[in-house]
Design a protein around this motif. Structure first.
Motif, PDB file in Angstrom:
ATOM      1  N   UNK A  66     -11.423  -8.535   2.011  1.00 13.06           N
ATOM      2  CA  UNK A  66     -11.885  -7.220   2.500  1.00 13.06           C
ATOM      3  C   UNK A  66     -10.728  -6.233   2.516  1.00 13.06           C
ATOM      4  N   UNK A  67      -9.544  -6.721   2.993  1.00 12.34           N
ATOM      5  CA  UNK A  67      -8.380  -5.827   3.101  1.00 12.34           C
ATOM      6  C   UNK A  67      -7.926  -5.337   1.736  1.00 12.34           C
ATOM      7  N   UNK A  68      -8.108  -6.156   0.703  1.00 11.42           N
ATOM      8  CA  UNK A  68      -7.656  -5.740  -0.623  1.00 11.42           C
ATOM      9  C   UNK A  68      -8.442  -4.543  -1.146  1.00 11.42           C
ATOM     10  N   UNK A  69      -9.591  -4.253  -0.543  1.00 11.52           N
ATOM     11  CA  UNK A  69     -10.422  -3.132  -0.992  1.00 11.52           C
ATOM     12  C   UNK A  69     -10.072  -1.821  -0.287  1.00 11.52           C
ATOM     13  N   UNK A  70      -9.150  -1.900   0.673  1.00  5.83           N
ATOM     14  CA  UNK A  70      -8.741  -0.666   1.366  1.00  5.83           C
ATOM     15  C   UNK A  70      -7.903   0.162   0.386  1.00  5.83           C
ATOM     16  N   UNK A  72      -5.166   2.401  -1.334  1.00 10.66           N
ATOM     17  CA  UNK A  72      -3.719   2.623  -1.243  1.00 10.66           C
ATOM     18  C   UNK A  72      -2.953   1.451  -0.624  1.00 10.66           C
ATOM     19  N   UNK A  73      -3.406   0.884   0.499  1.00 16.21           N
ATOM     20  CA  UNK A  73      -2.628  -0.162   1.189  1.00 16.21           C
ATOM     21  C   UNK A  73      -3.283  -1.539   1.090  1.00 16.21           C
ATOM     22  N   UNK A  74      -4.316  -1.651   0.287  1.00 16.17           N
ATOM     23  CA  UNK A  74      -5.060  -2.913   0.208  1.00 16.17           C
ATOM     24  C   UNK A  74      -4.202  -4.108  -0.181  1.00 16.17           C
ATOM     25  N   UNK A  75      -3.365  -3.927  -1.203  1.00 15.94           N
ATOM     26  CA  UNK A  75      -2.527  -5.039  -1.634  1.00 15.94           C
ATOM     27  C   UNK A  75      -1.513  -5.435  -0.568  1.00 15.94           C
ATOM     28  N   UNK A  79      -1.540  -9.428   1.351  1.00 17.35           N
ATOM     29  CA  UNK A  79      -0.495 -10.455   1.255  1.00 17.35           C
ATOM     30  C   UNK A  79      -0.295 -11.223   2.568  1.00 17.35           C
ATOM     31  N   UNK A  80      -0.101 -10.564   3.721  1.00 17.38           N
ATOM     32  CA  UNK A  80       0.106 -11.341   4.949  1.00 17.38           C
ATOM     33  C   UNK A  80      -1.145 -12.132   5.346  1.00 17.38           C
ATOM     34  N   UNK A  81      -2.320 -11.556   5.089  1.00 19.92           N
ATOM     35  CA  UNK A  81      -3.538 -12.296   5.419  1.00 19.92           C
ATOM     36  C   UNK A  81      -3.684 -13.539   4.534  1.00 19.92           C
TER      37      UNK A  81
END
Length: 201
Positions: A66-70, A72-75, A79-81
Motif C-alpha cells: 500500500x505504501x509503495x502507491x503513495x 513521491x515517497x512510496x518507495x 523499504x522499512x516496511x
C-alpha cells in the motif's frame, strides 16, 4: 519346538517371567510416549512465534504494498516496511526451527526410554528362555532315541542328587543298578530327567 514346560512349577515360573517381561516393555513404551508428549509441549512457544511472525510478515508486506502507491515517497516508505516484514519472516522461521528441534529431542528421548529398558529386559529374560527351549529340544530328542533313557538316567546320576531321595534304592545303589541295566531304575531315572527339564509331570 516346545515353548513352555509341562511341569506345573516350571510352567508357572516361565509364564510369570514372560508376563513380567511383557509388562516391563509395555511400561517402558507408555513412559516413553508420556515423556515425548511432555517434551513436545515445549514447542508451544515456537508455534506462537511462527504464527506471530507469519502474521506480522503478512501485515507488513501488505502495508509495504500500500505504501509503495503513495506518490513521491512510496518507495521510501516501502523499504522499512519490507525490512520489518522480512524480520517477521525470520521470527516465523525461528519458531519453526524451535519446533523441529523440540520434535527431534522428543523422538530421541522416547527412543532411548524404550530401547534401554527393552534391551535390559531382553538380556535378562531371553537367554534363559532360549536356553530352556534348546535344552528341552535336546532332552526330548535324546529320550526318543534308542538308548536315550540310559543317557538321561546317567545325566540324572551325575547331576544334583536332590531328586534321587524319593527313588527306592536297590541294595547295591542306583549307580550299580544303572550299570547292570536295571530297566525299572533306568526308567525311574529317565523320568526324573524329563521332569527336571520340565517335560513331564
Amino acid at each position: 519346538m516346545r515353548l513352555y514346560a509341562r511341569t506345573p512349577g516350571r510352567l508357572s515360573r516361565q509364564v510369570l517371567a514372560d508376563l513380567i517381561a511383557a509388562a516391563l516393555i509395555l511400561a517402558a513404551v507408555k513412559l516413553a510416549l508420556t515423556v515425548r508428549d511432555a517434551v513436545l509441549r515445549l514447542a508451544e512457544p515456537g508455534r506462537r512465534a511462527e504464527s506471530a511472525g507469519d502474521g506480522l510478515a503478512d501485515s507488513l508486506g501488505d502495508a509495504s504494498d500500500v505504501a509503495s502507491k503513495v506518490p513521491l515517497v512510496g518507495d521510501q516508505l516501502k523499504k522499512p516496511l519490507r525490512s520489518a516484514a522480512d524480520a517477521g519472516t525470520g521470527m516465523a522461521d525461528a519458531g519453526r526451527s524451535l519446533q523441529d528441534t523440540v520434535e527431534q529431542v522428543a523422538t530421541l528421548t522416547a527412543v532411548a526410554l524404550i530401547a534401554i529398558p527393552v534391551v535390559f529386559v531382553l538380556l535378562l529374560w531371553l537367554p534363559a528362555r532360549l536356553r530352556w527351549i534348546r535344552r528341552s529340544a535336546v532332552t526330548r530328542r535324546l529320550a526318543a532315541e534308542p538308548g536315550g533313557a540310559d543317557l538321561l538316567a546317567l545325566r540324572v546320576l551325575t547331576g544334583p542328587q536332590r531328586d534321587l531321595a524319593a527313588l527306592p534304592a536297590p541294595p547295591d545303589g542306583l549307580a550299580a543298578a544303572w550299570r547292570r541295566g536295571d530297566d525299572q531304575v533306568i526308567a525311574d531315572l529317565a523320568a526324573i530327567g524329563l521332569r527336571q527339564a520340565g517335560l513331564h509331570r
